[in-house]
Design a protein around this motif. Structure first.
Motif, PDB file in Angstrom:
ATOM      1  N   GLU A  49       0.882  -4.536  38.481  1.00  0.00           N
ATOM      2  CA  GLU A  49       0.808  -4.138  37.089  1.00  0.00           C
ATOM      3  C   GLU A  49       0.560  -2.651  36.935  1.00  0.00           C
ATOM      4  O   GLU A  49       0.862  -2.065  35.925  1.00  0.00           O
ATOM      5  CB  GLU A  49      -0.282  -4.918  36.370  1.00  0.00           C
ATOM      6  N   GLU A  50      -0.010  -2.016  37.982  1.00  0.00           N
ATOM      7  CA  GLU A  50      -0.306  -0.599  37.853  1.00  0.00           C
ATOM      8  C   GLU A  50       0.938   0.235  38.078  1.00  0.00           C
ATOM      9  O   GLU A  50       1.235   1.141  37.330  1.00  0.00           O
ATOM     10  CB  GLU A  50      -1.396  -0.223  38.836  1.00  0.00           C
ATOM     11  N   GLU A  51       1.703  -0.055  39.116  1.00  0.00           N
ATOM     12  CA  GLU A  51       2.924   0.669  39.394  1.00  0.00           C
ATOM     13  C   GLU A  51       4.006  -0.313  39.808  1.00  0.00           C
ATOM     14  O   GLU A  51       4.382  -0.400  40.964  1.00  0.00           O
ATOM     15  CB  GLU A  51       2.692   1.701  40.513  1.00  0.00           C
ATOM     16  N   PRO A  52       4.545  -1.115  38.911  1.00  0.00           N
ATOM     17  CA  PRO A  52       5.574  -2.072  39.288  1.00  0.00           C
ATOM     18  C   PRO A  52       6.916  -1.403  39.480  1.00  0.00           C
ATOM     19  O   PRO A  52       7.090  -0.224  39.196  1.00  0.00           O
ATOM     20  CB  PRO A  52       5.596  -3.038  38.098  1.00  0.00           C
ATOM     21  N   GLU A  53       7.864  -2.189  39.954  1.00  0.00           N
ATOM     22  CA  GLU A  53       9.192  -1.644  40.175  1.00  0.00           C
ATOM     23  C   GLU A  53       9.833  -1.336  38.838  1.00  0.00           C
ATOM     24  O   GLU A  53       9.539  -1.932  37.815  1.00  0.00           O
ATOM     25  CB  GLU A  53      10.058  -2.642  40.948  1.00  0.00           C
ATOM     26  N   ALA A  54      10.765  -0.410  38.850  1.00  0.00           N
ATOM     27  CA  ALA A  54      11.315   0.099  37.601  1.00  0.00           C
ATOM     28  C   ALA A  54      12.446  -0.731  37.068  1.00  0.00           C
ATOM     29  O   ALA A  54      12.975  -0.437  36.022  1.00  0.00           O
ATOM     30  CB  ALA A  54      11.796   1.534  37.804  1.00  0.00           C
ATOM     31  N   SER A  55      12.892  -1.731  37.746  1.00  0.00           N
ATOM     32  CA  SER A  55      13.990  -2.547  37.270  1.00  0.00           C
ATOM     33  C   SER A  55      13.474  -3.693  36.439  1.00  0.00           C
ATOM     34  O   SER A  55      12.500  -4.322  36.760  1.00  0.00           O
ATOM     35  CB  SER A  55      14.794  -3.096  38.458  1.00  0.00           C
ATOM     36  N   GLY A  56      14.135  -3.971  35.304  1.00  0.00           N
ATOM     37  CA  GLY A  56      13.736  -5.095  34.486  1.00  0.00           C
ATOM     38  C   GLY A  56      14.224  -6.413  35.032  1.00  0.00           C
ATOM     39  O   GLY A  56      13.859  -7.470  34.549  1.00  0.00           O
ATOM     40  N   ILE A 495      -0.635  -0.322  32.935  1.00  0.00           N
ATOM     41  CA  ILE A 495       0.286  -0.252  31.802  1.00  0.00           C
ATOM     42  C   ILE A 495      -0.281  -1.056  30.641  1.00  0.00           C
ATOM     43  O   ILE A 495      -0.908  -2.100  30.833  1.00  0.00           O
ATOM     44  CB  ILE A 495       1.669  -0.772  32.218  1.00  0.00           C
ATOM     45  N   SER A 496      -0.041  -0.593  29.413  1.00  0.00           N
ATOM     46  CA  SER A 496      -0.535  -1.255  28.197  1.00  0.00           C
ATOM     47  C   SER A 496       0.652  -1.723  27.361  1.00  0.00           C
ATOM     48  O   SER A 496       1.057  -1.047  26.407  1.00  0.00           O
ATOM     49  CB  SER A 496      -1.419  -0.302  27.387  1.00  0.00           C
ATOM     50  N   PRO A 497       1.233  -2.882  27.679  1.00  0.00           N
ATOM     51  CA  PRO A 497       2.408  -3.332  26.925  1.00  0.00           C
ATOM     52  C   PRO A 497       2.076  -3.972  25.587  1.00  0.00           C
ATOM     53  O   PRO A 497       2.940  -4.044  24.709  1.00  0.00           O
ATOM     54  CB  PRO A 497       3.052  -4.348  27.874  1.00  0.00           C
ATOM     55  N   VAL A 498       0.839  -4.460  25.397  1.00  0.00           N
ATOM     56  CA  VAL A 498       0.468  -5.140  24.156  1.00  0.00           C
ATOM     57  C   VAL A 498      -0.439  -4.215  23.359  1.00  0.00           C
ATOM     58  O   VAL A 498      -1.540  -3.864  23.812  1.00  0.00           O
ATOM     59  CB  VAL A 498      -0.248  -6.473  24.444  1.00  0.00           C
ATOM     60  N   LEU A 508      -7.069   1.152  17.095  1.00  0.00           N
ATOM     61  CA  LEU A 508      -5.985   0.663  17.937  1.00  0.00           C
ATOM     62  C   LEU A 508      -6.588  -0.187  19.040  1.00  0.00           C
ATOM     63  O   LEU A 508      -7.579   0.208  19.669  1.00  0.00           O
ATOM     64  CB  LEU A 508      -5.201   1.823  18.545  1.00  0.00           C
ATOM     65  N   VAL A 509      -6.020  -1.355  19.276  1.00  0.00           N
ATOM     66  CA  VAL A 509      -6.438  -2.198  20.390  1.00  0.00           C
ATOM     67  C   VAL A 509      -5.264  -2.317  21.340  1.00  0.00           C
ATOM     68  O   VAL A 509      -4.111  -2.455  20.922  1.00  0.00           O
ATOM     69  CB  VAL A 509      -6.910  -3.589  19.907  1.00  0.00           C
ATOM     70  N   THR A 510      -5.544  -2.226  22.632  1.00  0.00           N
ATOM     71  CA  THR A 510      -4.507  -2.319  23.654  1.00  0.00           C
ATOM     72  C   THR A 510      -4.904  -3.368  24.680  1.00  0.00           C
ATOM     73  O   THR A 510      -6.080  -3.482  25.050  1.00  0.00           O
ATOM     74  CB  THR A 510      -4.305  -0.963  24.362  1.00  0.00           C
ATOM     75  N   GLY A 511      -3.919  -4.122  25.118  1.00  0.00           N
ATOM     76  CA  GLY A 511      -4.099  -5.089  26.188  1.00  0.00           C
ATOM     77  C   GLY A 511      -3.462  -4.566  27.455  1.00  0.00           C
ATOM     78  O   GLY A 511      -2.232  -4.404  27.522  1.00  0.00           O
ATOM     79  N   SER A 512      -4.279  -4.282  28.459  1.00  0.00           N
ATOM     80  CA  SER A 512      -3.803  -3.726  29.717  1.00  0.00           C
ATOM     81  C   SER A 512      -4.273  -4.625  30.841  1.00  0.00           C
ATOM     82  O   SER A 512      -5.473  -4.712  31.114  1.00  0.00           O
ATOM     83  CB  SER A 512      -4.334  -2.298  29.904  1.00  0.00           C
ATOM     84  N   SER A 513      -3.330  -5.317  31.477  1.00  0.00           N
ATOM     85  CA  SER A 513      -3.657  -6.296  32.492  1.00  0.00           C
ATOM     86  C   SER A 513      -4.566  -7.361  31.883  1.00  0.00           C
ATOM     87  O   SER A 513      -4.240  -7.953  30.859  1.00  0.00           O
ATOM     88  CB  SER A 513      -4.291  -5.614  33.710  1.00  0.00           C
ATOM     89  N   ARG A 514      -5.738  -7.601  32.442  1.00  0.00           N
ATOM     90  CA  ARG A 514      -6.654  -8.616  31.912  1.00  0.00           C
ATOM     91  C   ARG A 514      -7.716  -8.020  30.987  1.00  0.00           C
ATOM     92  O   ARG A 514      -8.604  -8.741  30.543  1.00  0.00           O
ATOM     93  CB  ARG A 514      -7.330  -9.348  33.072  1.00  0.00           C
ATOM     94  N   SER A 515      -7.631  -6.725  30.717  1.00  0.00           N
ATOM     95  CA  SER A 515      -8.666  -6.029  29.952  1.00  0.00           C
ATOM     96  C   SER A 515      -8.167  -5.668  28.559  1.00  0.00           C
ATOM     97  O   SER A 515      -6.962  -5.570  28.314  1.00  0.00           O
ATOM     98  CB  SER A 515      -9.111  -4.763  30.689  1.00  0.00           C
ATOM     99  N   ILE A 516      -9.141  -5.454  27.659  1.00  0.00           N
ATOM    100  CA  ILE A 516      -8.860  -5.075  26.277  1.00  0.00           C
ATOM    101  C   ILE A 516      -9.653  -3.809  25.973  1.00  0.00           C
ATOM    102  O   ILE A 516     -10.836  -3.714  26.310  1.00  0.00           O
ATOM    103  CB  ILE A 516      -9.240  -6.188  25.296  1.00  0.00           C
ATOM    104  N   PHE A 517      -9.003  -2.834  25.301  1.00  0.00           N
ATOM    105  CA  PHE A 517      -9.646  -1.565  24.994  1.00  0.00           C
ATOM    106  C   PHE A 517      -9.495  -1.248  23.511  1.00  0.00           C
ATOM    107  O   PHE A 517      -8.446  -1.510  22.909  1.00  0.00           O
ATOM    108  CB  PHE A 517      -9.036  -0.431  25.832  1.00  0.00           C
ATOM    109  N   ILE A 518     -10.544  -0.668  22.951  1.00  0.00           N
ATOM    110  CA  ILE A 518     -10.583  -0.280  21.548  1.00  0.00           C
ATOM    111  C   ILE A 518     -10.550   1.242  21.463  1.00  0.00           C
ATOM    112  O   ILE A 518     -11.345   1.932  22.114  1.00  0.00           O
ATOM    113  CB  ILE A 518     -11.836  -0.824  20.839  1.00  0.00           C
TER     114      ILE A 518
END
Length: 589
Positions: A49-56, A495-498, A508-518
């Motif tokens: 999740e930190e540095e995944p491959e660049a292909s979708g 990465i923060s996709p949510v 703003l709230v962001t979901g990054s991996s299993r963590s949540i940040f305000i």
């Protein structure tokens, strides 16, 4: 966390079972094998999740097949060229040393001789493919003009035709309710607090409570539902077994703000009481259980028509279902709204006219429907895209604009739903062609922006910030395509996709991996304090890992296989986490 950050942590971790120790003899037996495989294992053990491959696309590692083919081809040649055994040598004598050849294989084009992907914060393009960011040949991602200036190549929208009757209705009934004064735009660019490893698996959806400003709802890949009051930092609740698979979407009933509707990949819609955590299924598309992927139905898109009390949901086979949330019954038969067998990724009812529905799907289309006249192939408009459409949203105030996020690294904007919808008003190049181990990126409007121009979305390609590879969250002006702000913190390297903006506060709230940040905007006091010293942050460490019977924690890998569910729904279990802060003030390094 970085060594330069002065932070205060509150830990609530369970004791870990002691692992066995390897003896000296056992370690020495494996020294040769470790030396051979150390170079390859270090490269393949990166955090997905930190540095995944660049292909979708799904990436299959072909190293094993390649090495087996080479060994199999080289063995007969060695037997023919090997000299005869010397006199007196035993027939079953010791064999010569085995040489292992490790070839570099590109995980994008599957060819040998080169590699592609991230090297720190630098993305190396595959020479067989065009630029990963803009999908155009002739340059690399590092030299792509869209990476330097996102607004490069954005074409302003042409003047629309205002002679239609629908335009007259919009101008007279809807536009007058929209404030033409643009409010002050405050970027929530400072990390206020965080909930580290709140979920067992990666976060898949976020939602603010409509009446309780500081209450946040979140769902993860395992189906767990979390409720967190980020003002009362340590008050959080998790509800287990509401769903047994990925929790894809959630909506709160406007008539009763303690009722939450959730949609999951287990094919069920659940109505959950937030006070008790007990969920009752409203819809089950798999009553006979798991019979293979060809028949298993998963629900991704969901929305509420508050005017008529309808709950609209769509599955991974392209069908739309209507539910009466008051009688909790299905209305009519399912309607095919996208290509049969394709997944409907999102649904959104128009805020000004809830009978107008916007759907997005894997068939490379976003479609507009009138729910009063739902029939197959009866869409009001079909918006073509280059690849899979992750999401589509009407603008939050007037519902006059459309914002879509597509897998081809494009954010598309339609300025006028009553005009020509054959082509978008603008295409904004942005990096969100994600890896399969991530939740899909979705650009969302700022609900507080009355001008309906600001959108927020996470970024996939990392950038180098003072030697640290970070993935910022981008605020984009959809009128010009310019980057208004990029929000980041050196402590958050995942990465923060949510991402979700508060409907009333500058939060703003962001979901990054299993963590949540305000995140909140920086104040004058914060700016003054920053000049003297770095502002400390406060986090809560509340791992949701459950202890198994063998004493080990459940920390399974976070792949994106939708698979069969773990079992049937059970009565929800409520787990409370309480923490005690010891001492006063903030710790210093």
């Amino acid at each position: 966390m970085g060594p330069t950050t002065r932070s205060r942590f509150v830990y609530n971790r369970r004791g870990r079972g002691g692992g066995g120790q390897c003896t000296v003899d056992e370690a020495s037996d494996d020294d040769e094998q470790r030396a051979i495989s150390s170079s390859s294992s270090d490269e393949e053990a990166d955090n997905e999740e930190e540095e995944p491959e660049a292909s979708g696309e799904e990436v299959d590692d072909g190293d094993d097949e390649e090495s087996e083919g080479e060994d199999g081809a080289a063995e007969p040649a060695n037997k023919e060229s090997a000299p005869p055994p010397a006199a007196g040598e035993r027939k079953g004598g010791r064999k010569g040393p085995i040489t292992i050849s490790l070839k570099k294989v590109c995980k994008v084009c599957k060819r040998t001789g080169h590699e592609a992907g991230f090297k720190g914060a630098v993305y190396i393009d595959c020479p067989m493919k065009p630029c990963f960011l803009c999908k155009m040949p002739g340059h690399t991602t590092l030299t792509c003009p869209h990476r330097v200036a996102m607004e490069h190549g954005v074409i302003p929208a042409p003047r629309r035709n205002t002679n239609t009757s629908l335009d007259y209705v919009f101008q007279s009934q809807v536009k007058g309710k929209i404030s033409m004064v643009k409010p002050q735009f405050l970027v929530p660019n400072q990390l206020e607090c965080g909930n580290i490893k709140f979920h067992q698996r990666r976060v898949t959806c976020l939602e603010f409570h409509p009446t309780k400003n500081s209450v946040l709802l979140s769902g993860d890949k395992k189906g767990l539902l979390g409720v967190w009051d980020y003002v009362k930092l340590h008050e959080k609740i998790t509800y287990d077994s509401v769903h047994s698979c990925i929790l894809n979407s959630m909506k709160i009933d406007a008539a009763n703000d303690e009722i939450l509707y959730t949609a999951s990949s287990d094919g069920t819609i659940s109505c959950t009481d937030l006070d008790t955590g007990i969920g009752s299924p409203l819809l089950n598309l798999n009553p006979n259980g798991w019979n293979g992927p060809s028949t298993w139905r998963m629900i991704y898109g969901m929305d509420l028509n508050t005017d008529k009390g309808l709950l609209l949901v769509a599955d991974n086979f392209g069908f739309l279902y209507l539910l009466d949330r008051r009688s909790k019954t299905r209305i009519g038969h399912p309607v095919l709204i996208h290509k049969k067998g394709s997944k409907v990724t999102s649904l959104h009812c128009n805020p000004a006219q809830p009978d107008v529905l916007l759907s997005s799907g894997n068939d490379h289309y976003a479609r507009i429907w009138d729910t009063r006249k739902l029939e197959p192939n009866s869409s009001l408009a079909s918006l073509a895209h280059g690849r899979v459409v992750n999401s589509g949203y009407f603008s939050p105030q007037s519902g006059n604009k459309i914002l879509t996020t597509c897998q081809d690294n494009r954010i598309r904007v339609w300025d006028y739903i009553f005009g020509n919808l054959q082509s978008p008003s603008r295409e904004i190049v942005h990096s969100h062609d994600f890896n399969r181990h991530l939740t899909p990126f979705k650009a969302e409007w700022d609900p507080k922006d009355y001008t309906e121009t600001v959108a927020v979305i996470g970024r996939y390609i990392s950038e180098n910030y003072n030697g640290v590879a970070l993935h910022p969250i981008d605020f984009i002006d959809t009128n010009s395509g310019k980057l208004l702000a990029e929000v980041m913190d050196p402590d958050i390297t995942t990465i923060s996709p949510v991402n979700k903006l508060h409907p009333r506060d500058d939060v703003l709230v962001t979901g990054s991996s299993r963590s949540i940040f305000i995140w909140k905007p920086k104040t004058e006091a914060d700016l003054t304090e920053e000049r003297a010293k770095q502002k400390a942050k406060e986090y809560v460490y509340g791992s949701c890992s459950r202890k198994k019977s063998n004493g080990k924690h459940d920390n399974s890998s976070d792949d994106d296989s939708d698979g069969s569910p773990d079992g049937k729904n059970k009565k929800a279990k409520k787990t409370r986490y309480t923490h005690t802060v010891k001492g006063k003030g903030k710790s210093k390094v």
